[in-house]
Every structure is written in structure tokens, then in C-alpha cells.
Design a protein around this motif. Structure first.
Motif, PDB file in Angstrom:
ATOM      1  N   ARG B  85       0.827  -1.202   0.000  1.00 20.59           N
ATOM      2  CA  ARG B  85       0.000   0.000   0.000  1.00 20.59           C
ATOM      3  C   ARG B  85       0.855   1.244   0.000  1.00 20.59           C
ATOM      4  NH1 ARG B  85      -4.850  -0.123   4.139  1.00 20.59           N
ATOM      5  NH2 ARG B  85      -3.875   1.906   4.399  1.00 20.59           N
ATOM      6  N   GLY B  86       1.928   1.180   0.773  1.00 19.97           N
ATOM      7  CA  GLY B  86       2.840   2.319   0.820  1.00 19.97           C
ATOM      8  C   GLY B  86       3.406   2.606  -0.558  1.00 19.97           C
ATOM      9  N   ALA B  87       3.577   1.549  -1.354  1.00 23.87           N
ATOM     10  CA  ALA B  87       4.098   1.719  -2.708  1.00 23.87           C
ATOM     11  C   ALA B  87       2.983   2.032  -3.709  1.00 23.87           C
ATOM     12  CB  ALA B  87       4.841   0.451  -3.121  1.00 23.87           C
ATOM     13  N   GLY B  88       1.762   2.178  -3.230  1.00 25.79           N
ATOM     14  CA  GLY B  88       0.671   2.594  -4.117  1.00 25.79           C
ATOM     15  C   GLY B  88      -0.150   1.458  -4.702  1.00 25.79           C
ATOM     16  N   ILE B  89       0.000   0.262  -4.161  1.00 24.31           N
ATOM     17  CA  ILE B  89      -0.779  -0.877  -4.658  1.00 24.31           C
ATOM     18  C   ILE B  89      -1.929  -1.137  -3.684  1.00 24.31           C
ATOM     19  CG2 ILE B  89      -0.758  -3.332  -5.232  1.00 24.31           C
ATOM     20  CD1 ILE B  89       2.213  -3.041  -5.847  1.00 24.31           C
ATOM     21  N   PHE B 174      -8.201   5.027  -2.832  1.00 22.87           N
ATOM     22  CA  PHE B 174      -6.833   5.240  -2.367  1.00 22.87           C
ATOM     23  C   PHE B 174      -5.722   4.701  -3.266  1.00 22.87           C
ATOM     24  CE2 PHE B 174      -9.394   5.320   1.541  1.00 22.87           C
ATOM     25  CZ  PHE B 174      -9.033   6.575   2.007  1.00 22.87           C
ATOM     26  N   GLY B 175      -6.062   3.858  -4.260  1.00 22.87           N
ATOM     27  CA  GLY B 175      -4.997   3.271  -5.081  1.00 22.87           C
ATOM     28  C   GLY B 175      -4.327   4.319  -5.945  1.00 22.87           C
ATOM     29  N   SER B 176      -2.997   4.402  -5.914  1.00 25.03           N
ATOM     30  CA  SER B 176      -2.344   5.419  -6.729  1.00 25.03           C
ATOM     31  C   SER B 176      -1.576   4.807  -7.891  1.00 25.03           C
ATOM     32  CB  SER B 176      -1.405   6.254  -5.853  1.00 25.03           C
ATOM     33  OG  SER B 176      -0.341   5.443  -5.391  1.00 25.03           O
ATOM     34  N   LYS B 177      -1.023   3.588  -7.750  1.00 22.64           N
ATOM     35  CA  LYS B 177      -0.227   3.007  -8.843  1.00 22.64           C
ATOM     36  C   LYS B 177      -0.901   1.803  -9.482  1.00 22.64           C
ATOM     37  CE  LYS B 177       4.382   4.608  -8.146  1.00 22.64           C
ATOM     38  NZ  LYS B 177       5.274   4.402  -7.021  1.00 22.64           N
ATOM     39  N   VAL B 178      -1.383   0.910  -8.636  1.00 21.83           N
ATOM     40  CA  VAL B 178      -2.023  -0.300  -9.152  1.00 21.83           C
ATOM     41  C   VAL B 178      -3.209  -0.616  -8.252  1.00 21.83           C
ATOM     42  CG1 VAL B 178      -1.770  -2.794  -9.547  1.00 21.83           C
ATOM     43  CG2 VAL B 178       0.166  -1.260  -9.987  1.00 21.83           C
ATOM     44  N   ILE B 179      -4.298  -1.042  -8.859  1.00 22.34           N
ATOM     45  CA  ILE B 179      -5.416  -1.518  -8.051  1.00 22.34           C
ATOM     46  C   ILE B 179      -5.677  -2.972  -8.417  1.00 22.34           C
ATOM     47  CG2 ILE B 179      -7.891  -1.310  -7.610  1.00 22.34           C
ATOM     48  CD1 ILE B 179      -7.601   1.659  -7.854  1.00 22.34           C
ATOM     49  N   ILE B 180      -5.757  -3.793  -7.399  1.00 21.03           N
ATOM     50  CA  ILE B 180      -5.982  -5.218  -7.622  1.00 21.03           C
ATOM     51  C   ILE B 180      -7.351  -5.579  -7.060  1.00 21.03           C
ATOM     52  CG2 ILE B 180      -5.150  -7.550  -7.175  1.00 21.03           C
ATOM     53  CD1 ILE B 180      -2.388  -6.396  -6.685  1.00 21.03           C
ATOM     54  N   LEU B 181      -8.162  -6.229  -7.863  1.00 13.24           N
ATOM     55  CA  LEU B 181      -9.503  -6.597  -7.412  1.00 13.24           C
ATOM     56  C   LEU B 181      -9.695  -8.102  -7.578  1.00 13.24           C
ATOM     57  CD1 LEU B 181     -11.333  -3.715  -9.334  1.00 13.24           C
ATOM     58  CD2 LEU B 181     -10.839  -3.749  -6.892  1.00 13.24           C
TER      59      LEU B 181
END
Ligand SMILES: Nc1ncnc2c1ncn2[C@@H]1O[C@H](COP(=O)(O)OP(=O)(O)OP(=O)(O)O)[C@@H](O)[C@H]1O
Ligand SMILES: Nc1ncnc2c1ncn2[C@@H]1O[C@H](COP(=O)(O)OP(=O)(O)OP(=O)(O)O)[C@@H](O)[C@H]1O
Ligand SMILES: O[C@@H]1[C@@H](O)[C@H](O)OC[C@H]1O
Ligand SMILES: [Mg+2]
Ligand SMILES: [Mg+2]
Lengths: 356, 263, 317, 356, 263
Positions: B85-89, B174-181
Motif C-alpha cells: 500500500r505504501g508503494a501505491g498498490i 486510495f490506489g495510486s499506482k495499481v489496483i488489484i480486485l
């Protein structure tokens, strides 16, 4: 088979319409009471407390229902109260701490022996005691959060270890009040009192209340508090949701250890002596757990208000003093406290069920 | 970001040779994976094929036994979801990761709570509950989840579908780089599923790539730019939904048809 | 109500010793028309409950308190508070530390009680005392004072150096095989004895803190067929204990008189409430000695003792 | 958008094909050991037990490693062992029972006083004691399963109530061994022994082992046993799946109460006396819980083998006797037992992690 | 069964005026319901509409605040799921109702274990593990759930989809009068979903009626004989899938279109 129509188009890009306004059948006074009980989990023990005071007030009259006696109850529950605050933190994380009383006693012994055996200034000894408490908390926290040993087991072990260390370290010496008064008044600081017309508030009692207020704030209004609840609720979910579960547990156990050491200081103030065989070491755990559960906190973690623990401790205190003043046989008192534990939680359960 | 110069063909998130065993089961069997900037990558496969295991390895929820994960070309070693999350995932797990007794607002901000401005926030760490509640309410409305009556309601009182909606709203917010669903629409109704799909497209249009695990072929073929077909713990092939039909995809993933040779 | 009221605060109310004490106090109180409230700790050593009990007595406006302190030093500040509030405080059975913290002390001389059985054991063994193998079955690891006094008294009577007399277990004499704790009941007595026997099966003298522990120790010895060649000594003089002396379970026991302590105590409070008279000490001692006698049917030379028959007449519980 | 093809046809009515045969990398000896540890949760405590016996055998030689000493350990753990069997049942349902020791003591007092005070034949007194134990269990079971009060709280209350009742009922009278031998040998029945060359097996020890075998069978091989595990695992799921959760809990608590009463009978046999102040009443709960957790049972319920509890009790017994024989100070023994609790569970955790 | 003579129009399972409140939420708002013999009745509706609450009320999992339930014309008062099962109603709940630490076979037979023949079974209550395992294995194979490697595997080691499969297999194996499925394919892959649908059709062909809650419109329209549209805690209408399109159904359930007047 159904036709392959583009049925989803019906809802594509739809504007939000008026939704789900179910009728609200529970209103009026009863509804509001039920809602209040639901939202404030500490309300039920508070009501029991008020009821218990009223009961003994009726039974014993002025003797009981005086500022002096009522504040005496506070003095009698101050140690269990502080331990219950510590216990609450652990129980909120779905743990349990059997070592709280032993840590308190050993901390008080450390404060005393550091001053008297090793000549450390009392103020520094107190800090050493605090550091010790937090240190033991750190050990438990490490074992719980890293090695993943269940809290019951960790603190069962720590309890035995600390209690044995307590006797070994204290050399069975009690430090007496005259020595304390003469040489280490700082150790007795929490025994000082403010009198307001018959009512006696010792500094220990005031500190206990401040601890509850501070923890109440921290649990309700800070991120740390939310994390404590989340960890107690479902640690895996909390972890996946981005809570540092290990660090949260570590902080909880260290804080608990510290508060137990504070309870050790409170003990010195209350008894004006330092003794390794104080029974808090043996039964402080059960006493504090009793206060917490009568206070309506769930042993499964994540639910309940810390104020409940304060009220829980006071309920026990009121019953104990009330029954003692009424001259009940000690065994009957124990029996009634036992029933009270079940009864209070049963009542709580029932109220919640009715108001659910 | 100092990654501005990279070619579009450099994956933003990738995994190499990932292995994860559970006792006798090999959930990931030397699996490779690539997600490119700005795309929606669907991951499909049978139950138990290892899709969830794959994304857990990518998002720090499990630590793979071997293999590497790269974010924007640099190797990363996520030890926990917090690192990722800190890395935007941002990830929505199949199990949702909610604290049942806490409120919707509490859950949405879990681990990134907003503090009050000024002394109360910086010294006393006081939460800004009002701001968090307002934000949460907005996000849920965007998803059309207004059936939820009260933002301070405990999550445990929500229906399965409502919970899913809250989890998706959290990731999208909140996702900034990648969002995984991971199967975000599995429990959702038609209307709510649509909202999620729209949200996914919306997120992509903001330039954020998405990994979507789903068993719903029409949805996958509607939104995905590429489809990663997972089988027996590894990537079988990657197909372009414009080149293949749903029947083909299903045939590949179930082993009814040979996979195409190039990815 | 305008009754004079008094408090009895014992260490626990599960030990027959204290139960008898309470019965004695209740009977005398009824006779004198005094209202008596009794309190006790939850476990031996429970100072907190005793502090709370003293506070209750003050709040209740009692005239006096009879107290067997769990922690003789730690309780002192509370006793001071009670005395300041005008109550008469009499320590029963266990002296306070310092002893004059109470208005008076009615007690057995516990060190003497130990000394008697120690001397009896040494005398009974005669020359063999020099290479006796002794098991010390004590009360608790927290070393409460009664336990220390009796243990060290026994060793003194037996002729063994106690090193620090305020502590058991620091002795270096090789005749002491083990120090084990018993919680003062049969269960603990048996386990402790088994453990000692495992260390050295040749043990031939067993000191026990009280008679239930002695009964437990006897069972452990009986289990390996050694019950007849071991001397067991104890303290208390309760009726079951005296019967055990008669049955040969215990060789000798030091009998104390809790009923007497209690009834004298209540009378003293009644007196004090009536006209403020304070109780007097036994001549030459700083407490009122309620006496102790060695009970055995095998008297040893040089050690004064009474017979089992006499002991039975005086026994309690 | 994708074309609406009938993609599901691909899998319609398909015959089952070859599925998911992942490589199995863990084989050979290590693999088999790990598998064995995984499948038999009682293996880890058994190994610790063997290791502990070997350790003290090396340390103390013949003195310790003799039939007499080893069977002495069995005698010393028989009460805790029986209580641990009872405790296991409760812990398997994710509960905890703080009242086991108190029920055992009061049951023994009832058996004794019925015979000596009320002149009931000893055999009938024993049955009355059993009925009492089962009855108390029924009360706890009712409160847990119907009123839904957490077991910890129910049994905390019951513990206090039973202990107080114990002192009140017993009138603080101890029944001595000579009286028992003369008038009520049936009460002493379990103190009888079989000697097989140095080894001493009391009937109490044999009964303890039979209890474990019977419960082991019932838990593993009967529907009731499966239900106990299911209830401990997830009571809501068990309920929805068709388990009568309330009845299962009721049966578990009643059986537990009954076994505690049996422990009371075992106590009489072991101590040849009946005393209300036996410390089992106060610490029997912690002792039995210690045995269970060292035995590798999960406090969260639904996992573990009852034999673990037996091994757990024996591990504690071996350490206690071994340390005493080695001449360790009682305080140090307490401390080491405390560490052992944490250590054993930590080791167990570690082995499981490695072999997972 | 003494119900042979009843007309086909007599419902086998019905609910009248069912009400269920959770605090301030009215999950069932005077809801009616009918299931006819031999039919597949689909229940559709938005998330939170009260579908799960309805079937819980029918299957004894919750006790409605008011209203009646009838089975084969006779009023029944199920106090627990056991009662309903005893009456032949088998349910797969959305939460699956599995004991995670127990094996697949244990879970399938939970509450109706098979005993060994002879004394061992009748006196000592010994379970017939072999028979239970064989049965469980057969049922799972029928569903095509052979990815499961070991019938004695703990349920907690299965993937979400695999668990769902086990739960469905359990209901199908034991339901004698009515089978209720709450979103049985939500977590399933394409292949596994098909198996479940085939199983549903198979069960109906054995004459057992089925209640199917699902958000998957193609599946609903493929297998259902009638569709109960649920909205805001009650039945909005019942439609015949042959008379209406999926679009219509979605429009009704989301409130985009007025419901037809007759059921
Ligand atoms: N914690 C675990 N312990 C043991 N086995 C596991 C664990 N998690 C996953 N597995 C196993 O790993 C394999 C892959 O599981 P995974 O959840 O990744 O599948 P999936 O592709 O996500 O399936 P689904 O579509 O059903 O969600 C399965 O066989 C599963 O049983
Ligand atoms: N145990 C409960 N406590 C409080 N509220 C509940 C509970 N169960 C359900 N509800 C509420 O009742 C309403 C109906 O829930 P239900 O689960 O029946 O919906 P559903 O139609 O099955 O939805 P979904 O399609 O998402 O499963 C929802 O608003 C939900 O929040
Ligand atoms: O003197 C008392 C003793 O006889 C009893 O056995 O234990 C407590 C003591 O105070
Ligand atoms: Mg998955
Ligand atoms: Mg539902």
C-alpha cells in the motif's frame, strides 16, 4: 435458454434514485433508551453501579451513603481499577493478561528495593519500575505478536516467572511505612489526598481516573485506538487492510506493562509499604478480569468501552464494602460476587438482546 | 516519479518465477506475470488455479517461497500489505479484509486515518471523524451504495453485497499506482456490479492500471485490455480479448483447447 | 443500634485454625452482647483484603479489631489509622512488626512452638540426631512469618544453625535434605513429601508447618512403607491433629490455643469499650502469651510435654 | 464489448478430465515426519515428554530413571490429568473452565460428608458426588448455551460460588485417613494399587488413562465427537450445518462436571483424606489449563487431540519432580515451569510452521 | 408422503406476511412467498433487498418477528435449521456453514453421520468413516470438483470456489423436499458454475423443487421456471422468464420500471 439481451444496459450509467427507506418502528422513549444502550456499551454497568449504590444506601443508610464511605470505595478499588484499565487494552485485542498483578507487585518491589537496598533516589527507582513494567510488556508483546503464542499462554507463563522472580528478588523483605515516610516520600506520593468535605480523594484515585480518561480518548479518537479495536476484531482483516498488527500488539502490551507498573506505585501509596507477598500478585489477574467482564467488555475482543471496566471495578467494590459493612460472612460475600459476575453479564446480554 | 521516461512496454508490476507452496499443494508453480501501465488486465482461471495466491504474492499478503516481484522495474520485497500500500498498490481481497464491529467510515480509513488540523491532530493525534465520514459517504454514493443507511453503521450489519461495495470503494479511493480486485463483483447485484465496472473504467481513465480477477466472462471481455489465463498454478497464456472469443478463453483455462503459443 | 461492635480479621477463613478462632470470638461476643463482624483474606498473605476490612471496621464505627495479620509489616499503616480513629487493635496469633504497632498481642510463641518439636525430635533420636536426614515441609514460597518462626524454631531446637533467622532455606547443614512448600494442606504435604523422598528415600525426620501437611506427608511415607520409621513433628494441636498423634501419624505436635486468643480478645474489647481499659502483657514478655504445649505420648527427656489425653481435652477444631 | 457468444457451451456436459496433479516436493523421511506431526497434533508434546524424561534421566541417573519414580510421576499427575481431560472437552468447544478444581474439591467433600455426617453408604455418596458434578456442569452448560454468557465468565462465577459453598458445606472439617479406612473404604478405592516390579499403578492412575482412552475414542470416532469439534470451530456454521449446538454444549459441560467429580474421588484415593481446603480448588483450573496448552490444544477450539492434554500434564509432572530431585529451589522451579509453558507452546508453534 | 392428491397449484413451501427487523433495518417487510412442487424458483433483487433474510426465515436459520411459513400446506415453526432439515429442506447459505478445521467428508455429513453396522455402530456409536468418505468423493466428482486432492483435507485449505462446491454437493446429496441455494455460483468459475447449474436441473428432474438466489441473470433465465423479484424487503412481483426479458427483470428489481400488476 434466455435470450442474450443487453440487460445490464438498464442500469448502465443510471442516476441514483430514491433508495430503501424502511419504516422505523422503534421510536419514542423506549426506542431511544435501547439505542443509547446499544451505542454506549458502558451504560449498562453504570446503571448496575448506580443501582448497587442505591441498594446498599437503602440497606445501610447514612453509614454507607456518605461522602467518606463512597470515596473509600474508590480507594479500595484503585489498584484493581488501574489493573483493569491495563487488562482492558489486552482484552480489546482479544487477548487476556494473567500477569498484570504479578507485574504490579514486582514493580513495586523494584521501586522499593532499588531505593532501599541499592540507594537509588526514589524518583529514579520509580522510573526504573516503570521501565521494568514496560519491558515485561515488551517480552509478552514479542511472544504474542511475533512468535504467535496465544496471550493466555504467554501471560500464564510470564505470571509464574514474574511471581517467582518477585520472591527471589525481594528476599522476603517488607519495606515498612516508617522507613518509606522517612527516606522515600516520593514512593508514597500517590497516598496523599485531597479532602473535599468528608470526601477523600487520594492521588492514586485521581491518577486512576486520569488513566481511564486518557485511554478512553486514545481508544476512541486516535488512529491507534481504531487499530486496537480492528486488531481485536479480526487480526487478519486488519493486517490486510493495512494495520501494522504486530506493532499495534507490541504497543498494547508495552503500555499494559507500564500501567501495571503504575499500579505498583499506586499500591505503595495505598498500603504505605512494599511487600512481595501482596495478594495482588496472585489474584490481581482474576480481579481485573472480573472488573472488565462485569464492565461489559467482550472477551472476544474489539467490542466495548474502557469506562465499562472502571464501572465494573466499582461495582465489585460497592458489593464488597456493602456486604462487609452489612456483616455478611466472607464466604457468602465470595459467593455473591460469583453470582454477580454471571448475573451482570447475563443481564447485559439480555438487555442487548432485547434492544438489538 | 522518476519513471517518466520508460517505454510503454516496460511493465509497471511484474512477477518472475513465483512459487508458493501450502503443504502438499503448489499454489504457484514458477508463475510469471506482467501488468502494463494504464491497462486493465483480467486474470481468469478455474477455482483453485492459484489466482488469489498470485495476487497475494504481488501485494505482500503472502511472501512467495521463491521468485521476484518488480514494481516499475525495481525489485520489491513486500513483507506485508502495508508495504504494498505504501508503494501505491491497493487490493480488494476475496475475503474483503473488514473489521466487522467497526463502522464503514472506520474501515475505509483503516491504517490511513485523517487527523484533525492543528495541535489536536499533531500532538494529541485526534481523528477528524467528520472529514472521514463525509469522504466515505461520497465514495459510497459514487458506487450507488446508498442503500447503506448510516456511514457509522458497523460493517457486520451490512449484506454481503454491501460489504463488497465498501471494500471496492476503499480501494478505488486510495490506489495510486495499481489496483488489484479479486472477484470484486462476485457477491454483487446487477446494478452494483455495473457500478463497479464503471468504476474500473473510470480508474483506468485516470491512468491507473488494474488487475481484475473474475469468473464473469462478459465482464472480463467488456473491460479487459489483456487477459492472463491462469491454469494449474501458472500463466498458461495471455490473450487479447479482441482476438479471441469467450469460448476460446474458457476452453484455454479449462484445458479443453491448447493454448496459443505466443503470449 | 447502640451495640458495641467488634471486628475479627483473620488471614483466611478456610483454615480450621481461624474457623475455631471465629467460633471462640462469636461465642464470647454473644455472651457479652457485642456485635461481631468477621473478615478474612482470600488467600494466606492477602494483605489487601485485610486493609479493606480494617477500613470497613472504621467506617462501621467498631470499638475494636482482632487481627491475625497476613503481612505483619505491611498492615501497620492501616492499624495506625484504626488506632487514630479510636479503635482498640489486638493482634492475634501473629505479632505485628513492630509488635507495639498494635495495642496488644495475644499469641502463641511460634518460635517456641517450633523449638519444642525440634528439641523433642533431637532428644527422641538421641545420638542419631547427628546424622539425621530431615525434610522441611514449609508453608509457602512467600515465607510468611509463622512459617519462618516455626521452621527456624524447629532447627534451633534440633540444634541446627539457622544462618539468617528471618528466612528459611538458607541453611547449609547437610542434615537438611529438602525445603518444600505445602500450602499447609494434605495435598501439598503429600506432594512435598514425595518430592523429598525422591531426593533421598532415607529421610527419617519430617518437620511440617501444620497438621494437615503432616497427614499428607504420612500418606506419602505409607505409600512406600516407611511410615513407621520416620519421625513426623508438627504444630497446631487441632483435634484431628491430636488424634493423629494418638494414631502414630504424628510423633509430637505443639498445641496452641486459638479459642483462648479470641475469647480473651473479645473480652478486652468489651472492657475497652466500657471504660477504656487497655489489656496487659504477660509478665516478662511483650505480648500476652496464650501458651503452647508439646503433645506426645512418647515424652522425651528434658522436653516438657503433655499427654495425648490432656491434649485432647484442650484441642480445637 | 465482447460478443455474446455461448461461451459456457465449452464446458457444458464435459466429461471430467485429468485435473490438478501438482508436484509433491515434500517426500522422503523429513516429509513423512512433517506429515506425521501435522496429522497427529499430540505428537509434539509426546516428543517433548520423551525428551524431558531422557534429560532428567541423564541428569539424575537411576534415581530418576526407575520404574518407581516414573510411576510416581503418574501418581502425582493423576488429579491434574483427570481435570485436564475435563478441561480439554471445554477447550475443544472454544471455552475454558475455571471451575474444574473447585468442583472436584466440593465433590470430594460431598462424598465424604454424605458418608460421615449423614451416614449415607459410601457407594451411594460417591454417586451423589457424581450427580452433583454433572449438575453443576448442567448449570454452566445452560448459562453458556442458552443465556450465551461466555464460558470464561460463567466458570469464573461458578468457581467462586462452588468454592464458597465448599467451605460453607464442609464446615472446615477434614476427614482423616484412619476414619476413611475404617468406615468408608469405597471412598479410598482409587488409592489401591497394582505393583509390577517396582512400578506402582494406583487405580486412580489407571482410571485416568481409561478416561483418556474413552474420550479419545468418543471424540475421534463418534458423531458426538465430530460435533464437539465443529461447535468449537465455528458454532454458527455448525448450527446451520445441522448440529444441535445447544445440546452438544450441554453434553460437554455435563460430562466435564462429571469428570471433575471423578477427579474428586481420585483425590480422596490419593490423599486418603477429605479436606475442603485442598489447593486443587484454587489452582486446579490453572494446572489443568497448563497441561492442556502444553499438550498443544488450541484455546480457540476445534483443534488438537485429547492425548496432548495427558502428555502435557505428564510433562509438567516430569519437570516438577525432576527439578526437585535435582535440588532446585521451589522458586526456581516455579520460574522454570513458567518458562516451560511458553517454551513448549513456542516450540510447537515453530514445528508446525516449519512443517506447514 | 400423504400429499399425493394435492393439485399442482398448492405451494409446497410458502411464507405469508413475513417480517424480520434488525434494529432499525426492516429486512423483511410483510413479505409473501410461494414455491410450487417441481419448480425452480429464482429469487432476484438488489444487494440488501432481503433475499437472504427471506430464505433464512424459510429454513429456520432465523425466526421471523411475525408471519407464517407453510410446508405442504401445513404451518411449520422451524426453531432451527435442524428442524428444517428434518422436514427435508436443505440450504446452502451464503456463508456456507462449514467447519474450517474439519475435513470435507466430516463437513458433508455433519449432523447426519453414518454409523458402522452392528454393535460398534449401535452401541459404541462408531462412525463409518470409509462409507462417508466414499460417498463424499462420489458427490464431489459428480460436481467436477476433482481438483480437491484429498477428501480428508481440512475445508480451510480449499479455495473459495472449492468450498462453495462442497456446500452445494452437500445440499444436493441430502435435500429431499426443497433445496435452497443462496448465490451458489457467486464464487465459482465458469466450469464449476456450469456443473452447479446442471446439478440444479438434475435435482429438479428428480422432482425436487429449488429456490435459487442469484445475481447472474443469464443463469436465472436459463434454469428458472418462475422468478420472484424482491425489492425493499418484500416480493415485488413474480414473472415468467418466457414472458419477460432480462432487461425487464433488472428494470423491475432496480425500480426503473413499474412492476406488472398480476403475479
Ligand atoms: N492458506 C492455505 N493453506 C493451504 N492451501 C491453500 C491456502 N491458500 C490456498 N491454498 C490452496 O492453493 C490452491 C490455489 O488457491 P487459490 O485461492 O489461489 O485459488 P484461486 O485461483 O484463487 O481459486 P478461486 O477462483 O476459487 O478463488 C488451492 O488448491 C488451495 O486449496
Ligand atoms: N444480522 C443482521 N444484523 C443487522 N442487520 C442485518 C443482519 N442481517 C441482514 N441485515 C440487514 O438486512 C438487510 C437485508 O439483508 P440480506 O442479507 O437479507 O440482503 P440480500 O438481499 O441477501 O443481499 P445480498 O444480495 O447482498 O446478499 C440489509 O440491509 C442488511 O444490512
Ligand atoms: O498459627 C496458624 C497455624 O496454626 C495455621 O495452620 O496456619 C496459619 C497460622 O497463622
Ligand atoms: Mg481466489
Ligand atoms: Mg444475501
Amino acid at each position: 435458454m434466455a435470450e442474450a439481451d443487453n440487460y445490464e444496459d438498464t442500469v448502465k450509467g443510471k442516476k441514483e434514485v430514491d433508495f430503501a427507506q424502511f419504516e422505523d418502528t422503534k421510536s419514542g422513549l423506549l426506542g431511544r433508551i435501547q439505542h443509547a444502550l446499544h451505542v454506549n456499551p458502558a451504560l449498562v454497568p453504570l446503571i448496575i453501579l448506580v443501582f448497587a449504590i442505591a441498594l446498599f444506601g437503602l440497606l445501610l443508610g447514612q453509614r454507607f451513603f456518605s461522602a467518606g464511605t463512597l470515596t473509600l470505595i474508590l480507594q479500595q478499588v484503585q489498584i484493581v481499577g488501574v489493573l483493569a484499565a491495563a487488562q482492558t487494552l489486552i482484552i480489546l485485542t482479544a487477548g487476556i493478561d494473567l500477569s498484570v498483578g504479578a507485574i504490579a507487585v514486582l514493580s513495586s518491589v523494584i521501586m522499593g528495593q532499588m531505593t532501599f537496598r541499592y540507594g537509588v533516589p526514589a524518583e529514579i527507582s520509580i522510573l526504573i519500575g516503570f521501565a521494568f513494567g514496560a519491558g515485561i510488556g515488551a517480552v509478552s508483546g514479542f511472544l504474542v505478536s511475533r512468535i504467535k503464542i496465544p496471550p493466555f499462554i504467554v501471560t500464564l507463563g510470564i505470571w509464574q516467572v514474574v511471581l517467582a522472580a518477585n520472591y527471589l528478588f525481594a528476599n522476603n523483605q517488607t519495606i515498612r511505612s516508617s522507613d518509606l515516610r522517612a527516606e522515600a516520600p516520593a514512593l508514597l506520593f500517590l497516598g496523599n489526598r485531597v479532602e473535599i468535605g468528608g470526601a477523600n480523594f487520594t492521588f492514586g484515585v485521581i491518577l486512576m481516573i486520569l488513566i481511564f480518561i486518557a485511554l478512553g480518548y486514545a481508544l476512541r479518537s486516535t488512529a491507534w485506538g481504531r487499530h486496537v479495536y480492528a486488531v481485536g476484531d479480526d487480526p487478519e482483516a486488519a493486517q490486510l487492510a493495512g494495520v501494522n498488527v504486530k506493532r499495534t500488539l507490541m504497543s498494547v502490551y508495552m503500555l499494559t506493562g507500564l500501567i501495571c507498573a503504575v499500579a505498583g506505585w499506586v499500591m505503595i501509596g495505598r498500603f504505605s509499604s512494599v511487600s512481595p507477598s501482596a495478594s495482588t500478585g496472585v489474584i490481581g489477574n482474576i480481579q481485573s478480569i472480573t472488573a472488565v467482564v462485569i464492565g461489559g467488555l467482550s472477551l472476544f475482543g474489539g467490542r466495548g468501552s474502557i469506562y465499562g471496566a472502571l464501572f465494573g471495578a466499582m461495582i465489585v467494590g460497592v458489593f464488597e464494602l456493602g456486604l462487609r459493612m452489612a456483616g455478611a460472612d466472607p464466604q457468602w460475600t465470595f459467593m455473591l460476587i460469583g453470582m454477580l459476575i454471571i448475573g451482570a453479564v447475563g443481564l447485559d446480554q439480555w438487555i442487548r438482546k432485547v434492544s438489538a | 516519479m522518476d519513471q517518466k521516461g520508460i517505454s510503454v512496454m516496460e511493465p509497471i508490476l511484474s512477477g518472475k518465477n513465483l512459487v508458493k507452496r501450502y503443504g502438499k499443494v503448489t499454489a504457484l508453480d514458477h508463475c510469471d506475470f506482467e501488468l502494463y501501465p494504464g491497462e486493465i488486465l483480467a486474470v481468469i482461471g478455474d477455482n483453485g488455479a492459484g489466482k488469489s495466491s498470485l495476487i497475494k504474492a504481488l501485494s505482500g499478503a503472502t511472501i512467495p517461497d521463491s521468485g521476484e516481484v518488480y514494481l516499475e522495474g525495481k525489485q520489491v520485497n513486500f513483507r506485508s500489505p502495508i508495504d504494498a500500500r505504501g508503494a501505491g498498490i491497493e487490493t480488494v481481497y476475496q475475503t474483503l479484509a473488514m473489521s466487522p464491529a467497526l463502522s464503514i467510515a472506520d474501515n475505509m480509513f483503516m491504517g490511513r486515518e485523517l487527523k484533525k488540523p492543528g495541535v489536536m491532530g499533531s500532538v494529541f493525534g485526534q481523528l477528524d471523524k467528520k472529514r472521514m465520514q463525509d469522504f466515505a459517504r461520497d465514495k459510497l454514493s459514487e458506487l450507488g451504495l446508498m442503500t447503506i443507511q448510516n456511514i457509522n453503521q458497523a460493517v457486520e450489519t451490512l449484506s454481503g453485497g454491501q460489504r463488497q461495495g465498501v471494500a471496492v470503494a476503499r480501494a478505488a479511493a486510495f490506489g495510486s499506482k495499481v489496483i488489484i480486485l479479486d472477484e470484486p463483483t462476485a457477491a454483487l447485484g446487477v446494478k452494483e456490479s455495473r457500478k463497479v465496472l464503471e468504476l474500473i473504467l473510470d480508474v483506468r481513465s485516470r491512468g491507473i492500471p488494474i488487475i481484475l480477477i473474475s469468473h464473469n466472462m462478459p465482464h472480463v471481455f467488456e473491460v479487459a485490455d489483456r487477459i492472463h489465463v491462469h491454469r494449474l498454478g501458472k500463466r498458461l497464456c495471455v490473450i487479447d480479448p479482441k482476438d479471441y472469443t469467450m469460448s476460446d478463453a474458457v476452453a484455454f483455462m479449462t484445458g479443453a483447447k491448447e493454448a496459443p503459443v505466443d503470449a | 443500634d447502640d451495640h458495641t461492635s467488634a471486628c475479627l480479621i483473620t488471614k483466611t477463613d478456610t483454615n480450621p485454625f481461624f474457623v475455631k478462632m471465629r467460633e471462640g470470638a462469636t461465642a464470647t461476643a454473644e455472651k457479652l452482647g457485642i456485635k461481631l463482624n468477621s473478615y478474612a483474606g482470600q488467600i494466606d498473605g492477602d494483605n489487601e483484603s485485610q486493609v479493606a476490612a480494617i477500613e470497613t471496621c472504621i467506617a462501621n464505627g467498631a470499638s475494636g479489631i482482632l487481627l491475625t495479620p497476613s503481612d505483619s509489616a505491611a498492615i501497620v499503616p492501616s492499624v495506625e489509622a484504626a488506632r487514630e480513629a479510636g479503635l482498640l487493635v489486638i493482634a492475634l496469633d501473629t505479632p505485628l512488626d513492630p509488635i507495639d504497632a498494635a495495642n496488644a498481642t495475644f499469641a502463641t510463641d511460634n518460635f517456641l512452638a517450633g523449638e519444642l518439636i525440634g528439641a523433642w525430635a533431637a532428644a527422641s533420636l538421641g545420638e542419631d540426631a547427628a546424622n539425621a536426614k530431615i525434610a522441611m515441609l514449609d508453608l509457602a514460597i512467600s515465607q510468611p512469618t509463622v512459617g519462618v518462626l516455626r521452621d527456624q524454631g524447629f532447627l534451633t531446637g534440633f540444634g541446627i544453625d539457622t544462618v539468617d533467622v528471618s528466612q528459611w532455606g538458607d541453611e547449609t547443614d547437610e542434615r537438611i535434605i529438602c525445603n518444600e512448600v505445602t500450602s499447609g494442606n494434605e495435598e501439598g504435604g503429600r506432594l512435598a513429601m514425595e518430592n523429598c523422598l525422591a531426593v533421598d528415600p532415607e529421610i527419617n525426620v519430617v518437620y511440617t508447618i501444620n497438621e494437615p501437611a503432616a497427614a499428607g506427608a504420612y500418606e506419602a511415607l505409607a505409600a512406600i512403607g516407611r511410615e513407621d520409621d520416620v519421625l513426623i513433628v508438627s504444630v497446631d494441636g487441632g483435634c484431628p491433629g491430636i488424634k493423629n498423634v494418638a494414631d502414630g501419624v504424628i510423633g509430637a505436635t505443639s498445641q496452641q490455643y486459638p479459642l483462648l486468643m479470641a475469647s480473651l480478645g473479645i473480652e478486652a474489647i468489651a472492657q475497652f469499650a466500657a471504660d477504656g481499659t487497655l489489656p496487659q502483657n504477660t509478665e516478662g514478655k511483650n505480648f500476652l502469651d496464650t501458651g503452647v504445649s508439646l503433645v506426645t505420648d512418647k515424652p522425651a527427656e528434658g522436653v516438657e510435654s503433655i499427654s495425648v489425653a490432656e491434649g485432647t481435652d484442650l484441642c480445637w477444631g
